[in-house]
Design an enzyme around this catalytic site. Sequence first.
Site, PDB file in Angstrom:
ATOM      1  N   GLY A  93       5.760  -5.472  -8.006  1.00  0.00           N
ATOM      2  CA  GLY A  93       6.576  -4.489  -8.703  1.00  0.00           C
ATOM      3  C   GLY A  93       5.755  -3.385  -9.347  1.00  0.00           C
ATOM      4  O   GLY A  93       6.309  -2.435  -9.891  1.00  0.00           O
ATOM      5  N   GLY A  95       3.738  -1.408  -7.687  1.00  0.00           N
ATOM      6  CA  GLY A  95       3.463  -0.361  -6.703  1.00  0.00           C
ATOM      7  C   GLY A  95       2.218  -0.643  -5.877  1.00  0.00           C
ATOM      8  O   GLY A  95       1.873   0.133  -4.988  1.00  0.00           O
ATOM      9  N   TYR A 131       9.325  -2.618   2.983  1.00  0.00           N
ATOM     10  CA  TYR A 131       9.047  -1.990   4.265  1.00  0.00           C
ATOM     11  C   TYR A 131      10.137  -0.989   4.629  1.00  0.00           C
ATOM     12  O   TYR A 131       9.853   0.101   5.120  1.00  0.00           O
ATOM     13  CB  TYR A 131       8.891  -3.033   5.364  1.00  0.00           C
ATOM     14  CG  TYR A 131       7.764  -4.019   5.107  1.00  0.00           C
ATOM     15  CD1 TYR A 131       6.631  -3.649   4.385  1.00  0.00           C
ATOM     16  CD2 TYR A 131       7.831  -5.308   5.577  1.00  0.00           C
ATOM     17  CE1 TYR A 131       5.601  -4.546   4.146  1.00  0.00           C
ATOM     18  CE2 TYR A 131       6.802  -6.214   5.349  1.00  0.00           C
ATOM     19  CZ  TYR A 131       5.699  -5.829   4.633  1.00  0.00           C
ATOM     20  OH  TYR A 131       4.684  -6.714   4.399  1.00  0.00           O
TER      21      TYR A 131
END
Length: 158
Positions: A93, A95, A131
């Site tokens: 979470g 990044g 994705y």
Amino acid sequence: MISIRDAVAEDATTILRFITELAVYEKAEHEVEATVELLQGSLFGPRAAARAAICEIDGKPAGFAVWFYNYSTWQARKGLYLEDLYVSPEHRGSGAGKLLLKHLARVALAEGCGRFEWSVLDWNEPAIRVYESIGAEPLSEWTRYRLTGKELEALAAD
């Protein structure tokens, strides 16, 4: 602060830890055959088969990616195949995963690759969401096959 760097031989222990954590997550810890020595040879030795990157958050390892080059006959160009991407649970979470993917996309372009591909387990919804958020599309018309162990040896012996 999140940074990504090329892995070096001294990272083999960290990479093995990440591989083991990933295998536990995928309920396949019993399948890990990698050792520090095998990783040092296959990732950093003179006949390295793959490359690796380490993602660090505030200077501490938070994840990794391992990739290798394949080849597309239709494109007559190499492609980048992501074997594994893993971010430790405490850093998900942040990044970091997207930054690893962005890093590999840059590597693929710099190396003249026509494709950047990977596989994901069909139950791994968090990864699938990441994705899809970057524009990746599943290749539903392709089924992956694998030979290992006795089956691989039997085919080679025939």
